[in-house]
Design a protein around this motif. Structure first.
Motif, PDB file in Angstrom:
ATOM      1  N   HIS A   1     -24.321 -47.254 -17.242  1.00 52.07           N
ATOM      2  CA  HIS A   1     -24.200 -46.155 -16.273  1.00 52.07           C
ATOM      3  C   HIS A   1     -24.154 -44.836 -17.038  1.00 52.07           C
ATOM      4  N   TYR A   2     -25.199 -44.031 -16.869  1.00 51.00           N
ATOM      5  CA  TYR A   2     -25.296 -42.713 -17.497  1.00 51.00           C
ATOM      6  C   TYR A   2     -24.883 -41.675 -16.455  1.00 51.00           C
ATOM      7  N   ARG A   3     -23.759 -40.993 -16.730  1.00 47.21           N
ATOM      8  CA  ARG A   3     -23.140 -40.130 -15.724  1.00 47.21           C
ATOM      9  C   ARG A   3     -23.043 -38.691 -16.246  1.00 47.21           C
ATOM     10  N   PRO A   4     -23.851 -37.787 -15.708  1.00 41.58           N
ATOM     11  CA  PRO A   4     -23.784 -36.396 -16.148  1.00 41.58           C
ATOM     12  C   PRO A   4     -22.609 -35.669 -15.499  1.00 41.58           C
ATOM     13  N   ALA A   5     -22.328 -34.487 -15.997  1.00 38.13           N
ATOM     14  CA  ALA A   5     -21.223 -33.686 -15.465  1.00 38.13           C
ATOM     15  C   ALA A   5     -21.705 -32.943 -14.219  1.00 38.13           C
TER      16      ALA A   5
ATOM     17  N   GLY B   1     -19.351 -33.208  -6.981  1.00 37.39           N
ATOM     18  CA  GLY B   1     -19.688 -33.566  -5.609  1.00 37.39           C
ATOM     19  C   GLY B   1     -20.554 -34.796  -5.508  1.00 37.39           C
ATOM     20  N   SER B   2     -21.210 -34.937  -4.360  1.00 34.94           N
ATOM     21  CA  SER B   2     -22.043 -36.103  -4.082  1.00 34.94           C
ATOM     22  C   SER B   2     -23.201 -36.184  -5.073  1.00 34.94           C
ATOM     23  N   ARG B   3     -23.551 -37.397  -5.469  1.00 34.08           N
ATOM     24  CA  ARG B   3     -24.538 -37.615  -6.522  1.00 34.08           C
ATOM     25  C   ARG B   3     -25.736 -38.418  -6.034  1.00 34.08           C
ATOM     26  N   LEU B   4     -26.832 -38.265  -6.759  1.00 38.40           N
ATOM     27  CA  LEU B   4     -28.021 -39.083  -6.554  1.00 38.40           C
ATOM     28  C   LEU B   4     -28.053 -40.142  -7.654  1.00 38.40           C
TER      29      LEU B   4
ATOM     30  N   ALA C   1     -30.630 -38.262 -17.226  1.00 41.30           N
ATOM     31  CA  ALA C   1     -29.446 -38.081 -16.383  1.00 41.30           C
ATOM     32  C   ALA C   1     -29.024 -36.619 -16.354  1.00 41.30           C
ATOM     33  N   VAL C   2     -28.986 -35.988 -17.530  1.00 37.22           N
ATOM     34  CA  VAL C   2     -28.531 -34.601 -17.614  1.00 37.22           C
ATOM     35  C   VAL C   2     -29.585 -33.646 -17.044  1.00 37.22           C
ATOM     36  N   ALA C   3     -30.843 -33.804 -17.466  1.00 43.89           N
ATOM     37  CA  ALA C   3     -31.893 -32.883 -17.011  1.00 43.89           C
ATOM     38  C   ALA C   3     -32.198 -33.048 -15.527  1.00 43.89           C
ATOM     39  N   GLY C   4     -32.087 -34.284 -15.018  1.00 41.53           N
ATOM     40  CA  GLY C   4     -32.366 -34.531 -13.609  1.00 41.53           C
ATOM     41  C   GLY C   4     -31.168 -34.367 -12.706  1.00 41.53           C
ATOM     42  N   GLY C   5     -29.968 -34.350 -13.295  1.00 37.95           N
ATOM     43  CA  GLY C   5     -28.748 -34.236 -12.502  1.00 37.95           C
ATOM     44  C   GLY C   5     -28.448 -35.465 -11.681  1.00 37.95           C
ATOM     45  N   VAL C   6     -28.754 -36.656 -12.237  1.00 35.61           N
ATOM     46  CA  VAL C   6     -28.577 -37.905 -11.505  1.00 35.61           C
ATOM     47  C   VAL C   6     -27.775 -38.904 -12.337  1.00 35.61           C
ATOM     48  N   ASP C   7     -27.145 -39.855 -11.647  1.00 32.01           N
ATOM     49  CA  ASP C   7     -26.520 -40.987 -12.316  1.00 32.01           C
ATOM     50  C   ASP C   7     -27.587 -42.066 -12.522  1.00 32.01           C
TER      51      ASP C   7
ATOM     52  N   LEU D   1     -36.785 -35.501 -10.188  1.00 28.33           N
ATOM     53  CA  LEU D   1     -35.420 -35.897  -9.839  1.00 28.33           C
ATOM     54  C   LEU D   1     -34.620 -34.701  -9.317  1.00 28.33           C
ATOM     55  N   ARG D   2     -34.774 -33.558  -9.953  1.00 34.86           N
ATOM     56  CA  ARG D   2     -34.071 -32.366  -9.467  1.00 34.86           C
ATOM     57  C   ARG D   2     -34.496 -32.012  -8.047  1.00 34.86           C
ATOM     58  N   SER D   3     -35.781 -32.194  -7.765  1.00 38.80           N
ATOM     59  CA  SER D   3     -36.257 -31.896  -6.406  1.00 38.80           C
ATOM     60  C   SER D   3     -35.657 -32.856  -5.395  1.00 38.80           C
ATOM     61  N   ARG D   4     -35.453 -34.110  -5.788  1.00 38.44           N
ATOM     62  CA  ARG D   4     -34.833 -35.086  -4.882  1.00 38.44           C
ATOM     63  C   ARG D   4     -33.357 -34.757  -4.700  1.00 38.44           C
ATOM     64  N   VAL D   5     -32.682 -34.318  -5.776  1.00 37.88           N
ATOM     65  CA  VAL D   5     -31.283 -33.913  -5.662  1.00 37.88           C
ATOM     66  C   VAL D   5     -31.158 -32.752  -4.688  1.00 37.88           C
ATOM     67  N   ALA D   6     -32.033 -31.755  -4.839  1.00 43.17           N
ATOM     68  CA  ALA D   6     -31.978 -30.561  -3.979  1.00 43.17           C
ATOM     69  C   ALA D   6     -32.247 -30.931  -2.528  1.00 43.17           C
ATOM     70  N   LEU D   7     -33.222 -31.809  -2.310  1.00 45.27           N
ATOM     71  CA  LEU D   7     -33.561 -32.191  -0.940  1.00 45.27           C
ATOM     72  C   LEU D   7     -32.436 -32.969  -0.286  1.00 45.27           C
ATOM     73  N   SER D   8     -31.886 -33.944  -0.998  1.00 50.77           N
ATOM     74  CA  SER D   8     -30.805 -34.748  -0.401  1.00 50.77           C
ATOM     75  C   SER D   8     -29.554 -33.914  -0.189  1.00 50.77           C
ATOM     76  N   SER D   9     -29.305 -32.939  -1.072  1.00 50.27           N
ATOM     77  CA  SER D   9     -28.154 -32.069  -0.886  1.00 50.27           C
ATOM     78  C   SER D   9     -28.328 -31.184   0.338  1.00 50.27           C
ATOM     79  N   ALA D  10     -29.558 -30.698   0.546  1.00 53.02           N
ATOM     80  CA  ALA D  10     -29.833 -29.853   1.699  1.00 53.02           C
ATOM     81  C   ALA D  10     -29.672 -30.626   3.005  1.00 53.02           C
ATOM     82  N   ILE D  11     -30.132 -31.874   2.997  1.00 48.83           N
ATOM     83  CA  ILE D  11     -30.002 -32.718   4.198  1.00 48.83           C
ATOM     84  C   ILE D  11     -28.538 -33.011   4.481  1.00 48.83           C
ATOM     85  N   ALA D  12     -27.770 -33.276   3.407  1.00 49.22           N
ATOM     86  CA  ALA D  12     -26.336 -33.604   3.586  1.00 49.22           C
ATOM     87  C   ALA D  12     -25.552 -32.422   4.134  1.00 49.22           C
ATOM     88  N   SER D  13     -25.974 -31.211   3.789  1.00 47.03           N
ATOM     89  CA  SER D  13     -25.240 -30.028   4.249  1.00 47.03           C
ATOM     90  C   SER D  13     -25.689 -29.593   5.649  1.00 47.03           C
TER      91      SER D  13
END
Length: 333
Positions: free
Chosen positions: A83-87, A90-93, A121-127, A321-333
């Motif tokens: 499990h590679y976990r970046p810093a 909040g909610s994660r992808l 993990a770090v560049a994409g902001g995902v676990d 991956l960053r685009s998926r993080v941004a999209l899922s975060s926007a949907i969640a909010s």
């Protein structure tokens, strides 16, 4: 000079790739375990070769990524998942990853995987959850696929413990791992699970790729050239049609599969099988981004120390991956 190195030079490969191939040839001579009849011993040799090449050609991963070894219960016993976990707050992808190795080699403990997953993990902001699936021929199809599905089920059940919602999970893999990721995505859809994405890098889109033009043209640029039928037999074992599709080209219904990034390499024997799958996904109205890495071989996407194109390759994955993080975060909010 080995035939595949000469072929790479004739094909106009960049100096970084020629240096990588030459280094591999030099190292192979000093790793007799690569020729062992015993598969366990042969894998030790392959791991040694992989690590020596990664040390020289793959950039180290960022230290700010926390790595946790998890033991995941499956139908066949416990599996290791790194499990590679970046810093990230909040909610994660989540991105469930499957390494390459022709279904018979590879490990989550290889340096190349560790370095790439840390960076991703770090560049994409995902676990990233890297699955140490069982290998053929000791564990033929569908063993590795079953492992992938069991890890996905575990993450669906326990994701909240890592701040991961069930609808914020994707899959991905390289080569054989791309094959597995595509099949996991299909089975997830059939079970009513909506994955966020799939990232397929130089995927084994067909287990009969020797019929493709790219295979005929570039088989001398990859180790799979003369052994593809033996590799297929080792992986499939006693596979029957009742086990379901064993490769993406055997999936008949592609509708409803997740948003896809599919990367092929220009000089890869498996290029056509991957690009055919990308075209079929588009025909099924699946959102697809695809890119053919110019001048690249099947395994050269990891040469991030020496190759600008390899760095571009990894940056494209991180951007997706960053685009998926941004999209899922926007949907969640």
């Amino acid at each position: 000079m080995p035939d595949y190195l000469r072929a790479a030079r004739d094909a106009g490969c960049e100096p970084a790739i020629l240096e990588w191939l030459a280094a591999a040839q030099e190292l192979v001579v000093h790793i007799p375990a690569l020729q062992a009849a015993d598969w366990a011993e042969r894998r030790v040799g392959a791991h040694q070769l992989s690590d020596a090449l990664a040390e020289r050609f793959t950039l180290p991963g960022p230290s700010e990524c926390t790595v946790i070894e998890r033991r995941v219960p499956t139908r066949s016993g416990e599996l290791t998942v790194m499990h590679y976990r970046p810093a990230v707050r909040g909610s994660r992808l989540a991105h469930v990853a499957f390494h390459g190795g022709g279904f018979i080699l590879g490990s989550v403990r290889e340096m190349v995987n560790d370095r790439l997953w840390r960076a991703r993990a770090v560049a994409g902001g995902v676990d990233v959850f890297d699955v140490d699936y069982r290998l053929a021929p000791e564990h033929p199809f569908p063993s590795a696929l079953d492992d992938g599905l069991d890890v996905l089920d575990w993450l669906l059940e326990h994701g909240a413990e890592f701040d991961i919602a069930p609808d914020r999970i994707g899959v991905g893999g390289t080569s054989a791992g791309g094959n597995l990721a595509a099949l996991v995505a299909m089975h997830a859809r059939d079970r009513g699970v909506s994955l966020d994405h799939q990232i397929l890098e130089v995927p084994a889109g067909s287990l009969h790729a020797e019929h493709d033009e790219s295979f005929r043209n570039y088989r001398d640029l990859a180790d799979m050239g003369g052994d593809f039928s033996a590799l297929r037999a080792a992986y499939l074992g006693g596979h029957s049609d009742t086990s379901g599709p064993a490769a993406p080209d055997e999936i008949t219904d592609l509708a409803g599969l997740p948003a896809t990034l599919l990367i092929t390499a220009e000089l890869d024997p498996l290029r056509d099988s991957g690009e055919i799958y990308a075209a079929r996904l588009r025909e099924a109205d699946v959102p697809v981004q695809s890119w053919r890495a110019p001048g690249q071989l099947h395994g050269s996407g990891s040469l991030t120390k020496n190759s600008e194109t390899a760095r571009d390759w990894q940056n494209r994955v991180a951007e997706f991956l960053r685009s998926r993080v941004a999209l899922s975060s926007a949907i969640a909010s």
